[in-house]
Design a protein around this motif. Sequence first.
Motif, short mmCIF file in Angstrom:
data_model
loop_
_atom_site.label_atom_id
_atom_site.label_comp_id
_atom_site.label_asym_id
_atom_site.label_seq_id
_atom_site.Cartn_x
_atom_site.Cartn_y
_atom_site.Cartn_z
N ARG A 72 0.84 -1.19 0.00
CA ARG A 72 0.00 0.00 0.00
C ARG A 72 0.87 1.24 0.00
NH1 ARG A 72 -3.40 -1.10 5.03
NH2 ARG A 72 -2.66 -3.18 4.60
N GLU A 73 0.36 2.26 -0.63
CA GLU A 73 1.12 3.50 -0.69
C GLU A 73 0.27 4.60 -0.08
OE1 GLU A 73 3.39 3.30 -4.52
OE2 GLU A 73 3.23 5.47 -4.29
N VAL A 74 0.86 5.32 0.85
CA VAL A 74 0.10 6.34 1.57
C VAL A 74 0.85 7.65 1.54
CG1 VAL A 74 -0.95 6.93 3.77
CG2 VAL A 74 -0.78 4.54 3.11
N VAL A 75 0.13 8.75 1.41
CA VAL A 75 0.76 10.07 1.43
C VAL A 75 0.59 10.68 2.82
CG1 VAL A 75 0.65 12.42 0.54
CG2 VAL A 75 0.41 10.48 -1.01
N HIS A 76 1.66 11.17 3.38
CA HIS A 76 1.62 11.84 4.68
C HIS A 76 2.08 13.28 4.55
CE1 HIS A 76 0.90 8.09 6.75
NE2 HIS A 76 1.92 7.53 6.14
N PRO A 77 1.59 14.16 5.42
CA PRO A 77 2.08 15.54 5.42
C PRO A 77 3.26 15.70 6.39
CG PRO A 77 0.18 15.36 6.84
CD PRO A 77 0.47 13.97 6.35
N THR A 84 13.51 11.22 -1.94
CA THR A 84 13.07 10.11 -2.77
C THR A 84 14.09 8.96 -2.70
OG1 THR A 84 12.15 11.76 -4.22
CG2 THR A 84 12.25 9.50 -5.07
N GLY A 85 13.58 7.77 -2.55
CA GLY A 85 14.46 6.62 -2.55
C GLY A 85 14.88 6.17 -1.16
N ASP A 86 14.51 6.94 -0.13
CA ASP A 86 14.87 6.54 1.24
C ASP A 86 14.20 5.24 1.62
OD1 ASP A 86 16.50 8.56 1.77
OD2 ASP A 86 15.18 9.65 3.16
N LEU B 391 4.19 17.12 1.55
CA LEU B 391 3.63 15.78 1.34
C LEU B 391 4.70 14.83 0.82
CD1 LEU B 391 0.22 16.61 -0.36
CD2 LEU B 391 0.66 16.05 2.02
N PHE B 392 4.66 13.63 1.32
CA PHE B 392 5.55 12.60 0.77
C PHE B 392 4.83 11.25 0.81
CE2 PHE B 392 7.07 10.34 4.63
CZ PHE B 392 6.44 11.12 5.58
N ALA B 393 5.21 10.39 -0.11
CA ALA B 393 4.54 9.09 -0.20
C ALA B 393 5.41 8.03 0.48
CB ALA B 393 4.31 8.73 -1.65
N VAL B 394 4.74 7.05 1.08
CA VAL B 394 5.46 5.94 1.69
C VAL B 394 4.86 4.65 1.17
CG1 VAL B 394 5.96 4.74 3.84
CG2 VAL B 394 5.90 7.22 3.81
N ARG B 395 5.72 3.76 0.67
CA ARG B 395 5.20 2.48 0.19
C ARG B 395 5.52 1.41 1.22
NH1 ARG B 395 7.66 0.86 -5.12
NH2 ARG B 395 6.29 2.48 -5.93
N VAL B 405 10.37 5.25 0.29
CA VAL B 405 9.80 6.55 -0.06
C VAL B 405 9.93 6.75 -1.56
CG1 VAL B 405 9.93 9.04 0.28
CG2 VAL B 405 10.46 7.50 2.17
N PRO B 406 8.85 6.53 -2.32
CA PRO B 406 8.97 6.61 -3.78
C PRO B 406 8.96 8.04 -4.30
CG PRO B 406 6.77 5.91 -3.18
CD PRO B 406 7.52 6.07 -1.91
N ALA B 407 8.38 8.97 -3.57
CA ALA B 407 8.30 10.34 -4.09
C ALA B 407 8.09 11.31 -2.95
CB ALA B 407 7.15 10.46 -5.08
N ILE B 408 8.64 12.52 -3.10
CA ILE B 408 8.36 13.58 -2.13
C ILE B 408 7.97 14.83 -2.91
CG2 ILE B 408 9.96 12.62 -0.44
CD1 ILE B 408 11.73 15.13 -1.15
N VAL B 417 3.18 11.92 -6.18
CA VAL B 417 2.54 12.20 -4.89
C VAL B 417 1.06 12.50 -5.11
CG1 VAL B 417 2.39 13.85 -3.00
CG2 VAL B 417 4.61 12.99 -3.72
N THR B 420 -0.82 9.33 -5.98
CA THR B 420 -1.00 8.46 -4.82
C THR B 420 -2.07 9.00 -3.89
OG1 THR B 420 1.35 8.00 -4.97
CG2 THR B 420 0.24 7.27 -2.98
#
Lengths: 427, 507
Positions: A72-77, A84-86, B391-395, B405-408, B417, B420
């Motif tokens: 699942r992919e979720v966006v957080h503030p 990116t890539g972490d 906002l940043f996305a977490v997979r 983290v695919p995108a920020i 973002v 998603t």
Amino acid sequence: MSHLIDRRLNGKNKSAVNRERFLRRFRAQIRQSVARAIKGRSITDISSGEKVSIPVRDVSEPTFHHGSGGTREVVHPGNEEFVTGDRIARPDGGGGAGRGGKASDQGGGEDDFAFELSREEFMNFFFEDLALPNLIKTQLTGNSEWKTVRAGYTSDGTPTNISIVRSLRGAQARRIALGAPSLARLHEAEEELDELLERCDEDDPQVRELRREIHQLREKASNIPFLDPFDLRYNNRARVPKPTSQAVMFCIMDVSGSMDEAKKDIAKRFFILLYLFLQKSYDKIELVFIRHHTSAMEVDEENFFHSRESGGTVVSSALVLMRDIIQQRYPTDEWNIYAAQASDGDNWDSDSANCGQLLDTQLLPLVQYFAYIEITEGEPQNLWYEYLRVQAGHPQFAMQKIRNVADIYPVFRELFKRQPSTGREPA
Amino acid sequence: MATPISTGSEWTFELIETYDRAIHDIAVGEYGLDIYPNQLEIITAEQMMDAYSSVGMPVNYHHWSFGKQFVSTEKSYKRGQMGLAYEIVINSNPCISYLMEENSMTMQALVIAHAAYGHNSFFKGNYLFRTWTDASAIIDYLVFARDYLSQCEERYGFDAVEMLLDSCHALMNYGVDRYKRPAKLSLAQEKLRQREREEHQQLQINDLWRTIPRRQANGEDSEPVRFPAEPQENLLYFIEKSAPLLEPWQREVVRIVRKVAQYFYPQRQTQVMNEGWATFWHYTLLNRLYEKGLCTDGFMVEFLQSHTNVVYQPPVTSRWYSGINPYALGFAMYQDIRRICQAPTAEDREWFPDIAGRPWLPTLDFAMRNFKDESFISQYLSPKLMRDFRLFAVRDDDREDKLYVPAIHDESGYRQVRQTLAEQYNLGSREPNIQVWSVDVRGDRSLTLRHTQHNRRPLEPNSADEVLKHIGRLWGFDVRLESVDDHGQVSKTFECKVDKAHRELLI
């Protein structure tokens, strides 16, 4: 244009039906809680609400939803450090379920769903077992008798309630307060005038000036109203519940080995019922606990219900103790005396006649009501027959053999039939 | 400068009317909001709790679950754990807004602007509400539903109705047509049609039975008939029409629950848009009121304090973080669209060439009318806002031991973002996709449902078992639920056996 409606006076208990449905559905669980509460509570503390909890899984309404797993992919503030890539270590809670907000609304929590039963609801559950007629339930729960007592004064009310003395006293105070400065000046002016008149003419401008002033001051004083609506005071009356007076309740229980926990529980409900009845009728109630086997002892409530002893049974010992306590502490002209006795019917054979004798001649003349229950499955024994004889001659004596709690009520039938207020008023 | 309407914090009926008129002048006169007539109702806190527990509706049928809701609301309110919402507004014509007695004058004005003009115009304008709900009939329909259900209770007993409602409620989210337009309802028509349906269905026993004699008559082995011909997404509709053993009144109850679910469906699809719209308008309207000198500084301070609380978005690191606040996101997006119209930057011109520099009112109106959360976000979320919200996305992939983290919020990540976040508001992927797959018409009449997994996300097994029992109760025969993975293979099967004794009990 908009329509403005005041709905505040509409009924507010629209949800009462739904609440009742809820209680109905979880009747079994709630009854358990209530039974537990009755066991745990003191007799005097019986008529208040109760916190009830029901396991969450019983009240949950299931729906399809996702479990943990998959991608699942979720966006957080509020990103502070990530680019990116972490790759981040999973936070506690496994599967990141707790972080997705809506990811899992059940949360696996097994907390109980807890809520409060109101006093009425609690009492209803309590009465349910006892098979009380409805009329009696309302007598026990409702606050039926009121009396009005004086409660000072208010500044508004109906004309019939005007307190004349208070109103006039207020008016006078107001008149004095408002009139004082001009009155003082009036006296001064009159004296000045007298002095002036000795020296001068009527036509002297000073005299005329003074006369005008005196005239004005008189006018001013007479303009102060004698009674202003502001001064009116009304007698205030408040309604308070009306308990008649004081009573003492004797709880007598056999604690010989044969009285087990279940029997004691029935006995407790029996005592509670009598207590509730007395509470409706009396201002102040004292409880006396007497337990007995071969000898009787006065104890506190805790010991009364929870300690066990063994040995034979001599019922008359308790009656003798009760008589002594009455003589020492509860003069019948000041106290209404009630007694409730619970036993499993065992008694030392030759003692039963004693008991009958004691009740007949010494105790029953003193008490308002004496209720006896025999909690047993077996055949009645000699105590029962002796009591039957006593019952014939005394309407205030009631007895019943009990197998379960629903049998308790008939013991009190006579008692409940009476109007609560007919309890003898002590001198 | 005009004089302020009020200076104290106490409200009176006259003041509410005056404020309402002033706000109406601005909202309708200056900004041209299109609204249903308003009905403002003053209620007490207890009444607010009542309204809460019947999902906000002024009438509803009775069910223990509403009682449960009431009990828990009451508990947390009494303990002071929770304040009550300031407002409840009902999508009906006239549009009913509740004003709570305890509110100060400022709060009443805020609620009027928010509910009676914000939400109201959204209900009237947004295409989902226009398609799915009929504001003029809902109250009548609920009255019909409540009366019908209490009749059923009298005839068939509390328990029968309660069990049926329990089962229907379990499927409420699967009682909506996602793609078909529903017919309009009205009380009289509904009653008539209900009776007709009842008679018709009695005469015309459904497909399950009809197939049997024909086969014997033909006597030849034709292609096995598939029933239903195509998978069905509306489980409650399918049960209403095809469950073999339901009585006519039971079908009607299923229908009522389905209709109510359908009515609330748009609200679930437009959380961000709807709340954002109402928040945007209370902010805009009250500020305009202040500009015109109709309210005091004290009024504005109280209003802004409350507004700021409403649109606060705690960051992910905060203890109070529980997902994105729809009020905050929605409000920010409408404000941002207005900004793009009025003062576009070069970036905005590149990303939003069709709205940058255009008049803001028609643009906002268009955005409100023609989208739902999902499409609204993918259409209008701007890079600036993504930066503002950081906002940043977490997979989260259960096959890997770390989150990724695919995108920020940077040049390369904006589109992903946004994509998603939009997907996050897609009800279709938020809820498991479960459809009616087939019925074993010639065999044991068992019903098979299919769950199509999305991104390998499984069903939560305990609740799935429970829900399946409810479906079994409605269907009357065995029910199976197959979970199909990304490769089209059945990876897990749930089953609920309905034995004969139970079936007879049901009839």
